[in-house]
Scaffold this active site. Structure first.
Site, PDB file in Angstrom:
ATOM      1  N   MET A  79       0.335  33.646 -22.134  1.00  0.00           N
ATOM      2  CA  MET A  79       1.464  33.327 -23.008  1.00  0.00           C
ATOM      3  C   MET A  79       1.036  32.351 -24.099  1.00  0.00           C
ATOM      4  SD  MET A  79       4.465  34.156 -23.688  1.00  0.00           S
ATOM      5  CE  MET A  79       5.568  34.766 -22.418  1.00  0.00           C
ATOM      6  N   PHE A  92       0.837  -1.196   0.000  1.00  0.00           N
ATOM      7  CA  PHE A  92       0.000   0.000   0.000  1.00  0.00           C
ATOM      8  C   PHE A  92       0.879   1.255   0.000  1.00  0.00           C
ATOM      9  CE2 PHE A  92      -2.359   3.307   2.399  1.00  0.00           C
ATOM     10  CZ  PHE A  92      -3.292   3.580   1.402  1.00  0.00           C
ATOM     11  N   GLN A  93       0.586   2.155  -0.902  1.00  0.00           N
ATOM     12  CA  GLN A  93       1.326   3.405  -1.059  1.00  0.00           C
ATOM     13  C   GLN A  93       2.819   3.203  -1.296  1.00  0.00           C
ATOM     14  OE1 GLN A  93       0.076   6.151   2.079  1.00  0.00           O
ATOM     15  NE2 GLN A  93      -1.564   6.840   0.699  1.00  0.00           N
ATOM     16  N   LYS A 116       9.825   2.766   6.543  1.00  0.00           N
ATOM     17  CA  LYS A 116       9.181   2.908   7.838  1.00  0.00           C
ATOM     18  C   LYS A 116       9.984   2.238   8.962  1.00  0.00           C
ATOM     19  CE  LYS A 116       4.853   2.048  10.179  1.00  0.00           C
ATOM     20  NZ  LYS A 116       3.536   1.434  10.121  1.00  0.00           N
TER      21      LYS A 116
HETATM   22  C1  LIG Z   1       2.647  23.248 -15.151  1.00  0.00           C
HETATM   23  C2  LIG Z   1       2.608  23.917 -16.483  1.00  0.00           C
HETATM   24  N1  LIG Z   1       1.647  23.586 -17.369  1.00  0.00           N
HETATM   25  C3  LIG Z   1       1.598  24.204 -18.576  1.00  0.00           C
HETATM   26  C4  LIG Z   1       2.534  25.146 -18.923  1.00  0.00           C
HETATM   27  C5  LIG Z   1       2.487  25.806 -20.297  1.00  0.00           C
HETATM   28  N2  LIG Z   1       2.226  27.251 -20.151  1.00  0.00           N
HETATM   29  C6  LIG Z   1       3.211  28.160 -20.208  1.00  0.00           C
HETATM   30  S1  LIG Z   1       2.685  29.717 -19.930  1.00  0.00           S
HETATM   31  C7  LIG Z   1       1.102  29.201 -19.755  1.00  0.00           C
HETATM   32  C8  LIG Z   1       0.014  30.189 -19.462  1.00  0.00           C
HETATM   33  C9  LIG Z   1       0.198  30.868 -18.168  1.00  0.00           C
HETATM   34  O1  LIG Z   1      -0.964  31.605 -17.882  1.00  0.00           O
HETATM   35  P1  LIG Z   1      -1.022  32.596 -16.671  1.00  0.00           P
HETATM   36  O2  LIG Z   1      -0.513  31.964 -15.448  1.00  0.00           O
HETATM   37  O3  LIG Z   1      -2.391  33.165 -16.576  1.00  0.00           O
HETATM   38  O4  LIG Z   1       0.027  33.722 -17.054  1.00  0.00           O
HETATM   39  P2  LIG Z   1       0.001  34.801 -18.230  1.00  0.00           P
HETATM   40  O5  LIG Z   1       0.780  34.225 -19.357  1.00  0.00           O
HETATM   41  O6  LIG Z   1      -1.438  35.027 -18.586  1.00  0.00           O
HETATM   42  O7  LIG Z   1       0.652  35.995 -17.652  1.00  0.00           O
HETATM   43  C10 LIG Z   1       1.003  27.821 -19.934  1.00  0.00           C
HETATM   44  C11 LIG Z   1      -0.250  27.051 -19.883  1.00  0.00           C
HETATM   45  C12 LIG Z   1       3.517  25.435 -17.965  1.00  0.00           C
HETATM   46  N3  LIG Z   1       4.498  26.323 -18.208  1.00  0.00           N
HETATM   47  N4  LIG Z   1       3.532  24.836 -16.762  1.00  0.00           N
END
Ligand SMILES: Cc1ncc(C[n+]2csc(CCOP(=O)(O)OP(=O)(O)O)c2C)c(N)n1
Lengths: 172, 591
Positions: free
Chosen positions: B479, B112-113, B162
């Protein structure tokens, strides 16, 4: 280009997976890998046959060195070295082929290590050219099973007289 | 006297000077938590998710320079912390993570785990240990801290079954460790350093390209001395921000994909690149084959694998940045003897021309929606006197923060560079705050990213970590939306976040304070109010959603070929999309 890299590692749990993980994680090739303990039971020696251009080989050597369980890395291509590989080859032998199989075995100074009415198992040791030549010659007879150790290699001792007498460390 | 493994664990942490542990319990580590409960001197910060614990430990480490420590349970506890380990490995953060494991006699039985913690963490740690015998525990912990903090720092995992935490052993803490396969090189090769000095003395258009290694090695003073002595402009990677003062006349700001125009032009046209503690990441080099085509390259780094990995290097120097630069400065002092101002004058004229040609800009209409850059710039200007620690999440807001926060000292910039981990910012800020309870700690977050570790607000409230989270709320994965507008004809596939929660209410739900800047004229008051508030605060800043981050070097492009602004067509489209007034946004938000 093909390189043979000799790697001295800690003889402990998980080291092989660290080395293998490094190669797969970074997309380096492994053509063969053999590993066994050294005279010092706390260390093992790996012989890795790999290939790549100079930049890749440099990275492989550096990345191996970076592993904490790696004690020493030698790219044998930078020196003179000798290499050996052993293959165990099980061939089908019809009655009319048995003599041919024996002859090939003799030519290659190989050994028959197991024999049944319909098969021979042949052990051959040599550099890769020899091993592969023998496999090629046996192929027409019908190879039932083939197992190769992968290559091991060791640097040649330089022939200056002072260094020419290795300590007797291992029995033949 | 014999101690249990759990007691040995706690004793070892104390000997290592650990003050704070970021942790979340589970079955196989209960013995350890029981001992933690009964001791004094170690603060245990209970996080709400193991990823949060990992990033907090990272934030702690980045801000202090001391190793961050996390403790998680087996199985899901371990798998949850993996993201933080990968992040720490990419950004060379010294971290020691302890994971629980099922008892030694159960390992391999799919108990488990149970998870293969060593297998899970092997590719994302500098080293990892499975402790099979309580007699090995103390020495293993000592080695773990040693490996995490020496050479090129990085995360180390110690997996404790453990029964090892329950069994007893005599406790002695080793004074030192020696590991025969691990001997980092600290001193640079003298001959190479001499070569480097000669190249610097001759160069007409040199540039320093400094990375996170300068921060870890504490080489800021040396970089400054070298830059000032030889009048060399300083380009910083995302990881190096603060390692050289952002407002220093020799500072070029950030280089790379969203770096300044002049930082990227200068590296492209330089005749000598002096890379210090940086690793020629693809976000910096752009198209590798055309990276600084006219330059000789000197590369100083403690990790030999970083050298010549992506880029040919003319003068490689393996060693600790600080020590190598010290030596280099000594050699230069003796040879250059003084003023290189005249030699570098044409170079600086060129750089100043680039700076004038394309400064960082944005249009802020005082009655229009808040522009994200403006919010970040005001945050910087209103807080810089207090020398805040600034963390970011990942996305546009991260790049704008990198452009507008001109930090004057190192270890105040916490960002996920190599991995680009959304959700890093908030817990990392909390980790830094735990180390420096009296400092102002800001987290510039995206509305997407912040939701990835929002649960840690509960931790911030309980443990009184008064982080100020400024959510640059564009209701997009901004982005991603930007790339879709630039490269996918504006098809917003899964980048729309219009169901973003009401961050003010969310803060309040956790017992924190929520504030909102609705219009440009609110910004200053709201920021000041947030700073004046005692506990953790979320400041929601609804911003114009269609702003794009420039300059931008498209992935795989050359450093001197930057996109500097929306094309006329894109600009028109963005404006049409953007006909949302702040009031509209507000109704959307609260609807
Ligand atoms: C854990 C993770 N999942 C997906 C991505 C791909 N990704 C890069 S930037 C982004 C958007 C980020 O959006 P937000 O936090 O609203 O910032 P903004 O660009 O709008 O300032 C994504 C999905 C990532 N960098 N990290």
């Amino acid at each position: 280009m093909e390189h043979i890299i000799s790697v001295t590692v800690e003889n402990k749990f998980g080291v092989l997976s660290r080395v293998a993980g490094l190669f797969s994680g970074r997309g380096f090739n492994i053509e063969s890998l053999s590993v066994a303990p050294t005279l010092d039971p706390t260390m093992s020696m790996m012989t890795i046959v790999t290939s790549g251009d100079d930049r890749i080989i440099e990275q492989i050597v550096k990345q191996l060195n970076k592993l904490i369980d790696v004690i020493k890395v030698v790219d044998l291509n930078e020196t003179e070295f000798v290499e050996r590989e052993t293959a165990l080859i099980k061939v089908h032998t019809k009655a009319e082929d048995r003599a041919e199989a024996l002859r090939i075995t003799e030519i290659f100074r190989a050994n028959i290590i197991d024999s049944t009415p319909s098969t021979y198992t042949i052990e051959v040791t040599g550099d890769i050219k020899k091993v592969e030549a023998m496999i090629n010659l046996l192929q027409p007879l019908g190879i039932k099973e083939l197992i190769r150790t992968g290559r091991v290699a060791i640097a040649r001792e330089s022939i200056r007289p002072a260094l020419a007498q290795p300590k007797r460390v291992a029995k033949e | 006297m014999k101690l249990t493994g759990a007691e040995i664990f706690v004793e070892c942490l104390k000997r290592e000077g650990v003050k704070t542990l970021f942790a979340l319990p589970g079955g196989v580590v209960l013995k350890i938590f029981d001992v933690l409960y009964q001791q004094k001197g170690l603060d245990v910060i209970l996080t709400r998710h193991e990823q949060g614990a990992g990033h907090m430990a990272e934030g702690y480490a980045k801000a202090t320079g001391r190793p961050g420590v996390a403790l998680v349970t087996s199985g899901p506890g371990m798998s949850n912390v993996v993201t933080a380990l990968v992040d720490a490995y990419m950004d060379s953060v010294p971290l020691v993570c302890f994971s629980g494991q099922v008892s030694t006699n159960m390992i391999g039985n799919d108990a488990f785990q149970e998870a293969d913690n060593i297998g899970l963490s092997r590719p994302c740690t500098k080293y990892n240990f499975l402790v099979k015998d309580v007699n090995d525990l103390a020495v293993t912990i000592k080695e773990a801290f040693y490996i995490a903090t020496t050479g090129r720092p990085g995360p180390v995992l110690v997996d404790i079954p453990k029964d090892v935490s329950m069994n007893k052993a005599d406790f002695t803490y080793p004074g030192s460790v020696s590991i025969r396969g691990y001997n980092p090189t600290y001193e640079g090769n003298k001959w190479q350093i001499k070569q480097a000095a000669e190249a610097i003395a001759k160069a007409k258009k040199p540039i320093l390209y400094i990375g996170g290694g300068v921060v870890f090695s504490g080489a800021s003073e040396e970089v400054r001395e070298l830059a000032e002595m030889c009048q060399i402009p300083v380009d910083m990677t995302l990881m190096a921000l603060g390692a050289f003062p952002g407002e220093h006349p020799l500072s070029m700001g950030m280089m790379g994909m969203h770096g300044t125009y002049w930082a990227n032009m200068a590296v492209h046209y330089s005749d000598l690149v002096i890379a210090v503690g940086s690793r020629f990441d693809d976000r910096v080099t752009g198209k590798v084959s055309e990276f600084c085509p006219h330059a000789k390259i000197i590369h100083i780094d403690i990790d030999p694998t970083s050298i010549k990995k992506n880029i040919h290097v003319d003068i490689p120097i393996v060693g600790d940045c600080k020590r190598v630069l010290r030596e280099l400065i000594q050699v230069l002092k003796a040879t250059v003897n003084g003023d290189q101002k005249d030699l570098r004058k044409p170079w600086w004229n060129q750089i100043h021309e680039w700076q004038r040609a394309h400064p960082l800009t944005y249009d802020q209409d005082s009655n229009g929606p808040i522009k994200p850059q403006h919010a970040i710039k005001r945050l910087y200007e209103l807080t810089k006197d207090r020398a805040p620690i600034v963390s970011t999440d990942v996305g546009q807001h991260q790049m704008w923060s990198a452009q507008y926060f001109k930090l004057s000292s190192p270890r105040r910039w916490l960002t996920s560079g190599g991995l680009g981990t959304m959700g890093f910012g908030f817990p990392a800020a909390m980790g830094a705050q735990a180390a420096f309870p009296d400092k102002l700690v800001l987290c510039v977050a995206g509305d997407g990213s912040v939701q990835m570790n929002m649960q840690e607000m509960a931790t911030a409230v309980v443990h009184k970590l008064p982080v100020k989270v400024i959510v640059i709320n564009n209701r997009f994965h901004g982005m991603v939306r930007q790339w879709q507008d630039l490269f996918y004809e504006g098809r917003y596939s899964s980048s729309d976040l219009s169901t973003t929660p009401d961050f003010v209410k969310l803060a309040e739900a956790y017992g924190a304070v929520g504030l909102r800047a609705k219009k440009v004229s609110d910004l200053d008051t709201v920021i000041k109010e947030a700073i004046a508030t005692d506990g953790p605060v979320i400041v929601d800043v609804p911003v114009y959603p269609y702003e794009n981050c420039y300059p931008m070097i498209p992935a795989g492009g050359c450093n001197h070929e930057m996109i500097l602004a929306d094309s006329p067509e894109l600009k028109k489209k963005m404006e049409a999309n953007g006909k949302v007034t702040p009031e509209d946004k507000d109704t959307v938000l609260t609807a």
